[in-house]
Design a protein around this motif. Structure first.
Motif, PDB file in Angstrom:
ATOM      1  N   LEU A  76      -6.142  14.908  39.798  1.00 17.46           N
ATOM      2  CA  LEU A  76      -6.019  13.916  38.733  1.00 17.46           C
ATOM      3  C   LEU A  76      -4.549  13.494  38.639  1.00 17.46           C
ATOM      4  O   LEU A  76      -3.685  14.329  38.363  1.00 17.46           O
ATOM      5  N   CYS A  77      -4.302  12.192  38.885  1.00 24.05           N
ATOM      6  CA  CYS A  77      -2.916  11.717  38.970  1.00 24.05           C
ATOM      7  C   CYS A  77      -2.677  10.548  38.022  1.00 24.05           C
ATOM      8  O   CYS A  77      -3.592   9.783  37.741  1.00 24.05           O
ATOM      9  N   GLN A  78      -1.429  10.422  37.608  1.00 19.00           N
ATOM     10  CA  GLN A  78      -1.057   9.291  36.756  1.00 19.00           C
ATOM     11  C   GLN A  78       0.101   8.534  37.412  1.00 19.00           C
ATOM     12  O   GLN A  78       1.122   9.128  37.780  1.00 19.00           O
ATOM     13  N   LYS A  79      -0.079   7.210  37.524  1.00 19.08           N
ATOM     14  CA  LYS A  79       0.991   6.382  38.104  1.00 19.08           C
ATOM     15  C   LYS A  79       2.047   6.108  37.043  1.00 19.08           C
ATOM     16  O   LYS A  79       1.818   6.341  35.859  1.00 19.08           O
ATOM     17  N   GLU A  80       3.175   5.542  37.473  1.00 21.42           N
ATOM     18  CA  GLU A  80       4.268   5.238  36.535  1.00 21.42           C
ATOM     19  C   GLU A  80       3.828   4.275  35.443  1.00 21.42           C
ATOM     20  O   GLU A  80       4.282   4.367  34.303  1.00 21.42           O
ATOM     21  N   ASP A  81       2.899   3.356  35.763  1.00 26.94           N
ATOM     22  CA  ASP A  81       2.426   2.376  34.766  1.00 26.94           C
ATOM     23  C   ASP A  81       1.404   2.985  33.801  1.00 26.94           C
ATOM     24  O   ASP A  81       0.843   2.306  32.961  1.00 26.94           O
ATOM     25  N   GLY A  82       1.135   4.293  33.936  1.00 29.57           N
ATOM     26  CA  GLY A  82       0.241   4.987  33.012  1.00 29.57           C
ATOM     27  C   GLY A  82      -1.199   5.073  33.488  1.00 29.57           C
ATOM     28  O   GLY A  82      -2.003   5.830  32.932  1.00 29.57           O
ATOM     29  N   SER A  83      -1.545   4.318  34.528  1.00 31.30           N
ATOM     30  CA  SER A  83      -2.940   4.330  34.983  1.00 31.30           C
ATOM     31  C   SER A  83      -3.270   5.662  35.662  1.00 31.30           C
ATOM     32  O   SER A  83      -2.417   6.273  36.324  1.00 31.30           O
ATOM     33  N   ILE A  84      -4.519   6.087  35.455  1.00 29.35           N
ATOM     34  CA  ILE A  84      -4.946   7.391  35.969  1.00 29.35           C
ATOM     35  C   ILE A  84      -5.959   7.188  37.096  1.00 29.35           C
ATOM     36  O   ILE A  84      -6.824   6.323  37.007  1.00 29.35           O
ATOM     37  N   PHE A  85      -5.823   7.959  38.153  1.00 33.06           N
ATOM     38  CA  PHE A  85      -6.778   7.875  39.258  1.00 33.06           C
ATOM     39  C   PHE A  85      -6.941   9.267  39.868  1.00 33.06           C
ATOM     40  O   PHE A  85      -6.174  10.172  39.573  1.00 33.06           O
ATOM     41  N   THR A  86      -7.980   9.424  40.693  1.00 32.49           N
ATOM     42  CA  THR A  86      -8.189  10.736  41.322  1.00 32.49           C
ATOM     43  C   THR A  86      -8.118  10.606  42.837  1.00 32.49           C
ATOM     44  O   THR A  86      -8.364   9.541  43.397  1.00 32.49           O
ATOM     45  N   VAL A  87      -7.790  11.704  43.487  1.00 37.68           N
ATOM     46  CA  VAL A  87      -7.632  11.731  44.946  1.00 37.68           C
ATOM     47  C   VAL A  87      -8.555  12.794  45.519  1.00 37.68           C
ATOM     48  O   VAL A  87      -8.598  13.930  45.024  1.00 37.68           O
ATOM     49  N   ASN A  88      -9.286  12.439  46.554  1.00 37.66           N
ATOM     50  CA  ASN A  88     -10.157  13.389  47.251  1.00 37.66           C
ATOM     51  C   ASN A  88      -9.374  14.064  48.379  1.00 37.66           C
ATOM     52  O   ASN A  88      -8.572  13.408  49.051  1.00 37.66           O
ATOM     53  N   SER A  89      -9.639  15.350  48.597  1.00 33.89           N
ATOM     54  CA  SER A  89      -8.833  16.089  49.589  1.00 33.89           C
ATOM     55  C   SER A  89      -9.068  15.604  51.020  1.00 33.89           C
ATOM     56  O   SER A  89      -8.275  15.908  51.901  1.00 33.89           O
ATOM     57  N   SER A  90     -10.147  14.865  51.269  1.00 30.41           N
ATOM     58  CA  SER A  90     -10.366  14.370  52.632  1.00 30.41           C
ATOM     59  C   SER A  90      -9.519  13.130  52.908  1.00 30.41           C
ATOM     60  O   SER A  90      -9.358  12.729  54.050  1.00 30.41           O
ATOM     61  N   GLU A  91      -8.957  12.513  51.857  1.00 24.28           N
ATOM     62  CA  GLU A  91      -8.218  11.266  52.083  1.00 24.28           C
ATOM     63  C   GLU A  91      -6.706  11.398  51.956  1.00 24.28           C
ATOM     64  O   GLU A  91      -5.984  10.494  52.360  1.00 24.28           O
ATOM     65  N   ALA A  92      -6.232  12.505  51.413  1.00 28.46           N
ATOM     66  CA  ALA A  92      -4.783  12.614  51.219  1.00 28.46           C
ATOM     67  C   ALA A  92      -4.341  14.060  51.081  1.00 28.46           C
ATOM     68  O   ALA A  92      -5.144  14.938  50.790  1.00 28.46           O
ATOM     69  N   SER A  93      -3.055  14.289  51.313  1.00 30.18           N
ATOM     70  CA  SER A  93      -2.474  15.602  51.008  1.00 30.18           C
ATOM     71  C   SER A  93      -1.316  15.383  50.025  1.00 30.18           C
ATOM     72  O   SER A  93      -0.908  14.251  49.780  1.00 30.18           O
ATOM     73  N   VAL A  94      -0.808  16.472  49.496  1.00 32.20           N
ATOM     74  CA  VAL A  94       0.199  16.382  48.432  1.00 32.20           C
ATOM     75  C   VAL A  94       1.434  17.193  48.822  1.00 32.20           C
ATOM     76  O   VAL A  94       1.320  18.264  49.406  1.00 32.20           O
TER      77      VAL A  94
END
Ligand code: BTN
Length: 243
Positions: A218-236
């Motif tokens: 669960l991530c929040q961008k600088e503009d405040g919008s929230i989105f989620t990331v699936n582990s098959s599409e990205a790493s951190v």
């Protein structure tokens, strides 16, 4: 059943190719791997002295996308309780101590005759030296012996992980991931941090809020919008290092 091999290409590959002969809960152990596999198509350095194992779960009817997170929780319990290590989880399922990776988990599934079988592959760095990691160009890896100067009994550790995983799977099948999520999140090293989310074609700098009900980050961008990331599409990654 525990199957112990001095050498395999990969314990996950063995489990996959021999799945017909294996039973749910079986544990495959190898002292060394010639083709150890990591997540996202990477290799897993597998010299003698570390733990390489796969756990087999056959005929699964639950949501198998949770297995990597369940496995991370099971292994972190064991490494804390038996090896006394202050384990953190780096989403989705790397285990880290002092911001370096000590354990990697690769869960794979196969479908045979419409039945879903899950293989949880676990690699724990026990005896690898700092010099070995340096020559393999793995600056963010650590091992039990680097951290403590000690070694441990590998098959005892693997059996403890198998037992812990049985207990966590029982909770998961009765109560769902909601019953395990608080513990997972309490260990999550990324929570509350500004991190880099690395997709195939872009990178985003975001604030990590935790994980969603489905285990996505669960991530929040600088503009405040929230989105989620699936582990098959990205790493951190952390902004200034591995975490
Ligand atoms: C990762 O962090 O990239 C996952 C690494 C998983 C390594 C283990 S070692 C035992 C099992 N067999 C494999 O080939 N891989 C997993």
């Amino acid at each position: 059943m525990i199957l112990h091999f001095p050498l395999l290409d990969s314990t996950n590959n063995y489990a996959k190719t021999q799945i017909d002969q294996l039973h749910s809960g079986d544990l495959i152990l190898a002292e060394q791997q010639t083709g150890g596999k990591g997540r996202l198509g990477r290799n897993w350095l597998s010299p003698k002295g570390n733990l390489y194992c796969s756990l087999v779960y056959k005929n699964q009817t639950c949501d198998i996308s949770f297995f990597p997170l369940l496995c991370a929780v099971a292994v972190s319990h064991v490494l804390e309780n038996i090896l006394n290590l202050p384990i953190k989880i780096k989403w989705p399922n790397d285990l880290v101590v002092e911001q370096k990776k000590i354990c990697g988990i690769l869960c794979e599934s196969i479908i045979l005759s419409s039945q879903i079988h899950v293989i949880c592959g676990i690699g724990i760095n026990i005896n690898t030296t700092a010099a070995d990691f340096a020559s393999a160009e793995l600056p963010y890896a650590t091992s039990y012996s680097i951290l403590t100067g000690k070694t441990c009994e590998l098959s005892f550790l693997a059996e403890a992980i198998a037992e812990e995983m049985e207990q966590i799977l029982a909770v998961f099948s009765q109560k769902g991931f909601a019953a395990i999520k608080p513990f997972y999140e309490s260990k999550l090293v990324n929570v509350g941090k500004t991190v880099k989310v690395i997709f195939q074609r872009e990178e985003l700098i975001v604030h990590c809020l935790g994980i969603a009900e489905n285990g996505n980050l669960l991530c929040q961008k600088e503009d405040g919008s929230i989105f989620t990331v699936n582990s098959s599409e990205a790493s951190v990654r952390g902004l200034y290092g591995y975490t």
